[in-house]
Design an enzyme around this catalytic site. Structure first.
Site, PDB file in Angstrom:
ATOM      1  N   SER A 120      38.476 -51.834 -52.731  1.00  0.00           N
ATOM      2  CA  SER A 120      37.752 -51.220 -52.146  1.00  0.00           C
ATOM      3  C   SER A 120      36.498 -51.523 -51.284  1.00  0.00           C
ATOM      4  O   SER A 120      36.421 -53.137 -50.841  1.00  0.00           O
ATOM      5  CB  SER A 120      36.947 -50.420 -53.378  1.00  0.00           C
ATOM      6  OG  SER A 120      35.775 -49.490 -53.355  1.00  0.00           O
ATOM      7  N   TYR A 139      31.830 -52.587 -61.871  1.00  0.00           N
ATOM      8  CA  TYR A 139      33.301 -52.070 -60.830  1.00  0.00           C
ATOM      9  C   TYR A 139      33.214 -53.170 -59.335  1.00  0.00           C
ATOM     10  O   TYR A 139      34.199 -53.594 -58.724  1.00  0.00           O
ATOM     11  CB  TYR A 139      32.758 -50.718 -60.793  1.00  0.00           C
ATOM     12  CG  TYR A 139      34.153 -50.312 -59.407  1.00  0.00           C
ATOM     13  CD1 TYR A 139      35.587 -50.025 -60.029  1.00  0.00           C
ATOM     14  CD2 TYR A 139      33.703 -49.955 -57.719  1.00  0.00           C
ATOM     15  CE1 TYR A 139      36.004 -49.081 -59.479  1.00  0.00           C
ATOM     16  CE2 TYR A 139      34.704 -49.492 -57.394  1.00  0.00           C
ATOM     17  CZ  TYR A 139      36.122 -48.808 -57.455  1.00  0.00           C
ATOM     18  OH  TYR A 139      36.759 -48.588 -57.351  1.00  0.00           O
TER      19      TYR A 139
HETATM   20  N1  NAD Z   1      39.366 -43.358 -55.135  1.00  0.00           N
HETATM   21  C1  NAD Z   1      38.230 -44.156 -53.841  1.00  0.00           C
HETATM   22  O1  NAD Z   1      37.641 -43.736 -53.242  1.00  0.00           O
HETATM   23  C2  NAD Z   1      38.731 -45.116 -54.127  1.00  0.00           C
HETATM   24  C3  NAD Z   1      37.934 -46.136 -53.278  1.00  0.00           C
HETATM   25  C4  NAD Z   1      38.165 -47.387 -54.072  1.00  0.00           C
HETATM   26  C5  NAD Z   1      39.024 -47.802 -54.001  1.00  0.00           C
HETATM   27  N2  NAD Z   1      39.787 -47.275 -55.414  1.00  0.00           N
HETATM   28  C6  NAD Z   1      40.574 -47.735 -55.801  1.00  0.00           C
HETATM   29  O2  NAD Z   1      42.010 -47.345 -56.113  1.00  0.00           O
HETATM   30  C7  NAD Z   1      42.546 -47.152 -56.639  1.00  0.00           C
HETATM   31  C8  NAD Z   1      42.933 -45.788 -57.351  1.00  0.00           C
HETATM   32  O3  NAD Z   1      42.320 -45.193 -57.667  1.00  0.00           O
HETATM   33  P1  NAD Z   1      42.204 -43.405 -57.871  1.00  0.00           P
HETATM   34  O4  NAD Z   1      41.138 -42.369 -57.257  1.00  0.00           O
HETATM   35  O5  NAD Z   1      43.619 -42.664 -57.224  1.00  0.00           O
HETATM   36  O6  NAD Z   1      41.812 -42.857 -59.095  1.00  0.00           O
HETATM   37  P2  NAD Z   1      43.100 -42.285 -60.138  1.00  0.00           P
HETATM   38  O7  NAD Z   1      42.090 -42.507 -61.605  1.00  0.00           O
HETATM   39  O8  NAD Z   1      43.251 -41.048 -59.929  1.00  0.00           O
HETATM   40  O9  NAD Z   1      44.177 -43.050 -60.607  1.00  0.00           O
HETATM   41  C9  NAD Z   1      43.939 -44.730 -61.020  1.00  0.00           C
HETATM   42  C10 NAD Z   1      45.219 -44.687 -62.002  1.00  0.00           C
HETATM   43  O10 NAD Z   1      45.407 -45.748 -62.860  1.00  0.00           O
HETATM   44  C11 NAD Z   1      45.562 -45.753 -63.892  1.00  0.00           C
HETATM   45  N3  NAD Z   1      45.190 -47.024 -65.199  1.00  0.00           N
HETATM   46  C12 NAD Z   1      43.741 -47.027 -65.036  1.00  0.00           C
HETATM   47  N4  NAD Z   1      43.808 -48.188 -66.108  1.00  0.00           N
HETATM   48  C13 NAD Z   1      45.272 -48.631 -66.506  1.00  0.00           C
HETATM   49  C14 NAD Z   1      45.203 -49.388 -66.742  1.00  0.00           C
HETATM   50  N5  NAD Z   1      44.968 -49.907 -68.327  1.00  0.00           N
HETATM   51  N6  NAD Z   1      47.000 -49.565 -66.574  1.00  0.00           N
HETATM   52  C15 NAD Z   1      47.649 -48.615 -66.142  1.00  0.00           C
HETATM   53  N7  NAD Z   1      47.190 -48.043 -65.258  1.00  0.00           N
HETATM   54  C16 NAD Z   1      45.821 -47.187 -65.626  1.00  0.00           C
HETATM   55  C17 NAD Z   1      45.125 -44.265 -64.933  1.00  0.00           C
HETATM   56  O11 NAD Z   1      45.903 -44.003 -65.434  1.00  0.00           O
HETATM   57  C18 NAD Z   1      45.054 -43.282 -63.389  1.00  0.00           C
HETATM   58  O12 NAD Z   1      46.618 -42.831 -63.281  1.00  0.00           O
HETATM   59  C19 NAD Z   1      41.805 -48.374 -58.096  1.00  0.00           C
HETATM   60  O13 NAD Z   1      42.133 -49.606 -58.649  1.00  0.00           O
HETATM   61  C20 NAD Z   1      40.335 -47.481 -57.552  1.00  0.00           C
HETATM   62  O14 NAD Z   1      38.842 -48.299 -57.887  1.00  0.00           O
HETATM   63  C21 NAD Z   1      39.361 -45.557 -55.101  1.00  0.00           C
END
Ligand code: NAD
Ligand code: ZN
Length: 689
Positions: free
Chosen positions: A566, A579
């Site tokens: 991130s 986080y």
């Molecule tokens: N959306 C953003 O702006 C953003 C920015 C920086 C980093 N990220 C990172 O990207 C990744 C995905 O984020 P997203 O925005 O697509 O979120 P999202 O919530 O849409 O997807 C995350 C997925 O991870 C799964 N998950 C959560 N805990 C879990 C576990 N213990 N075991 C297996 N699966 C699990 C959830 O069920 C979900 O389907 C994350 O690591 C997040 O920190 C996102």
């Protein structure tokens, strides 16, 4: 005299062709009738020639490639029967029979439909309106029995005629046409070492004759087979209980995929069907496996023979791995020797000496191919071969065609030309990707992108149902499967990696994406909050990297691990301690593992996204509302708000992150490891330095 209504139906498909397609679909739907994509069918009939307005006699015949069960009009080649049969007058003899395939192009009617296959001559030359050529296990069992000719007579009397083995082509067509002419009472023939051909005056009659030959042969085998065609049960070779054999299969799979991928990377398929386990549990399996397959369809998909582990079911994983590696060396030497024994100056180059079928007693069969479908079908073909061997040994002895003939099929110039015409594989073809948290947001977009670029994808997420739904959106289980995982549990991670390995043979592209986000100030962050963030992201990606790196190291095929870290691994802002710290942990894992795994050809890189609101479960479940409140904007405008904060003033979408993952894993960045790519539309405070 034929009227227009006889020759052209309302929707434009000739009724003869329509009946042929329906018959083919019925025959192809039952695996007892023919192997996948094996065999071909034809019909002769009339249509109005658009050039002359007169009737013209045509031959519709299943074209090259494709499967009878799913045959459509586009899969049929359409030839002018008079011109096709006129080829007999220019036929230069069996030595040059391959030239006739190119001549078929000069017999086409209109655009001709699908490319005519090598079996076109048989269909055109046999004097019957409807012809089926099939590869039924029961028929091939008779065709490969040492006394197949005598058995044919015993089983069918004079209604089915024996045709000695001959490689498919124009001469075989002439031979069968001659047999049909000389045996007006016959309804078909057994083609030695190969399959069956049946015919009829009507489509129904041809179908009934085909089914009669297939079922009569099967019933005869059933009734007359000796009790144990594969010999007595072998002590210690019985199938392991299901859970044990699956665990052993998963433990051996990486080694076996590595063995099968020495010349080029392969996707794997595993089956522990009763047919396979029963074969391996009996005394004659080593002798029979060594004899190899027989039907011409089989050689390219299964190679002449499989690699068979010669240890009992309860051999330890370590002993099994050590022995498999020895056997792989001798398999390659044997295959090279086979090639050298038979290759002539104009033979195509050796296509690789690795096995495509690997049999493990008590456990099951691994089969390999350039994609999952090819790997799966190779396994199905070997199951066909086992059925054939059981039938043949039950009545007589299994006697497949000579090795030199096998070589002539495997390295046939026409087959080589077909391979050369294959489209270039996609950039991630043969790669097996495991994406965690791929049922939603960034992970889902990443899984879709990797699949679109040719990878097989395993979608791992908390909910099995959602993971399977996301997989089904991508395509069939040949392309994507869903598995359940909680990445914070070592046991669950191992089970998910095992499932991935059993689905596609191994793993070589891992995306640590699972995550969640709690936006809390230092004083509000509980111990539980802290642990949850770290368990899922820091520990979860550690566990997934560990379990998958073990597979990748054993495969010896290199690999990629990508962390979805991130912007917040670099950038410091309020209400983010748990986080942000967990993301910084993940970011440093990238560098640590890049340094450690490089010697195995495993690259480790990261992507730093920011502000991906669309499709994100994280944003939908509170984080978005919280961030919106922190920044004083409405939640629905958060994407636009983030865009305005960026240097490029662009909104970041899940697909942009997915593209970065793809580039990191593609050949374009083959020399890059330990890198983070920001995909944030430009945030100066998160620039890397
Ligand atoms: N959306 C953003 O702006 C953003 C920015 C920086 C980093 N990220 C990172 O990207 C990744 C995905 O984020 P997203 O925005 O697509 O979120 P999202 O919530 O849409 O997807 C995350 C997925 O991870 C799964 N998950 C959560 N805990 C879990 C576990 N213990 N075991 C297996 N699966 C699990 C959830 O069920 C979900 O389907 C994350 O690591 C997040 O920190 C996102
Ligand atoms: Zn055939």
């Amino acid at each position: 005299m034929t009227t227009m209504s006889d020759t052209t139906s309302a929707n434009g498909t000739n009724p003869t062709a329509k009946a042929l397609i329906e018959r083919s679909n019925r025959l192809g739907a039952d695996p007892r009738n023919t192997n996948y994509a094996g065999g071909n069918t034809s019909a002769k009939g009339t249509e109005t020639d658009p050039v002359t307005g007169e009737d013209v006699e045509l031959l519709w015949v299943k074209g090259s490639g494709g499967d009878l069960g799913t045959l459509k009009e586009s899969g049929l080649a359409v030839l002018r029967l008079d011109r096709m049969r006129a080829l007999v007058d220019v036929y230069p003899g069996v030595e040059r029979e391959d030239e006739m395939v190119a001549a078929f192009d000069y017999c086409l009617h209109g655009k001709g439909g699908a490319a005519p296959s090598i079996d076109t001559a048989m269909h055109g030359l046999v004097d019957a309106a409807h012809v089926d050529h099939l590869h039924p296990d029961s028929g091939i069992a008779i065709a490969t029995a040492a006394d197949g000719e005598k058995l044919t007579e015993t089983i069918f009397g004079d209604k089915v005629v024996w045709v000695p083995w001959r490689r498919p082509g124009f001469q075989l067509g002439l031979d069968i046409a001659d047999i049909k002419a000389k045996n007006p009472q016959a309804v078909g023939c057994i083609l030695g070492g190969h399959g069956i051909t049946a015919w009829g005056d009507t489509s129904e009659e041809a179908e009934l004759n085909s089914l009669w030959i297939i079922r009569t042969a099967a019933a005869y085998i059933e009734e007359h087979s000796k009790a144990e065609p594969f010999g007595p049960a072998l002590d210690g070779y019985a199938a392991l209980p299901e859970a044990e054999r699956r665990a052993k299969a998963a433990a051996l799979a990486p080694t076996i995929r590595g063995i099968a991928s020495q010349d080029r990377p392969m996707v794997g398929h595993f089956t522990d069907s009763d047919v396979v386990l029963d074969f391996l549990a009996h005394a004659e399996h080593p002798r029979l496996a060594e004899l190899g397959t027989s039907c011409p369809d089989h050689f390219l998909r299964t190679k002449v023979k499989p690699l068979v582990l010669d240890l009992p079911a309860d051999a330890s994983v370590e002993d099994s791995i050590a022995r498999l590696k020895e056997l792989a060396v001798s398999y390659r030497e044997d295959y090279q020797a086979y090639y050298d024994r038979h290759a002539t100056a104009d033979s195509p180059a050796i296509r690789g000496a690795d096995p495509l079928i690997v049999l493990v007693p008590g456990v099951g069969m691994f089969s390999f191919g350039k994609d999952k479908q090819t790997a799966r079908v190779a396994g199905e073909f070997y199951v066909n071969a086992i059925n054939v061997m059981r039938g043949a040994e039950g009545l007589s002895t299994y006697a497949p065609i000579d090795e030199s003939e096998k070589f002539r099929i495997e390295y046939w110039a026409l087959e080589e030309a077909k391979l050369q015409r294959m489209p270039k594989p996609k950039p991630l073809a043969t790669r097996v990707a495991l994406v965690t948290g791929a049922a939603s947001g960034i992970g889902k977009a990443t899984a879709q992108k990797l699949a679109a670029e040719g990878a097989c994808v395993v979608i791992a997420d908390l909910s099995l149902e959602k993971a399977q739904e996301a997989a089904a959106e991508i395509g069939s289980t040949d392309v994507a499967v869903g598995v359940q995982v909680d990445v914070s549990s070592a046991e669950a991670v191992q089970a998910a990696v095992d499932a991935a390995v059993l689905a596609f043979g191994g793993v070589d592209l891992v995306v640590n994406n699972a995550g969640l986000s709690l936006s809390r100030s230092l004083l509000e962050t509980t111990e539980k909050d802290w642990d949850l963030q770290h368990d899922v992201m820091a520990k979860g990606s550690f566990l997934v990297s560990q379990a998958t790196a073990k597979v990748m190291i054993e495969q010896g095929m290199g690999g990629d691990i990508v962390y979805i870290s991130s912007k917040n691994s670099i950038f410091a802002g309020p209400n983010n301690v748990a986080y942000g710290a967990a993301k910084a942990d993940q970011a440093h894992q990238v560098r640590l593992l890049a340094a450690e795994l490089g010697e195995h050809g495993i690259k480790v890189n990261g992507v730093n996204p920011d502000g991906v609101v669309q499709g994100s479960g994280i944003f939908a479940s509170g984080w978005g509302a919280n961030r919106a409140a922190v920044y004083g904007v409405e939640e629905k405008d958060l994407g636009k708000f983030y865009a305005q904060r960026t240097i490029l003033k662009r909104e970041v979408l899940p697909s942009h992150i997915a593209n970065a993952v793809f580039v990191l894993c593609s050949d374009e960045l083959s020399h890059t490891t330990g890198l983070h790519i920001p995909v944030d539309a430009g945030v100066a405070a998160a620039f890397l330095r």
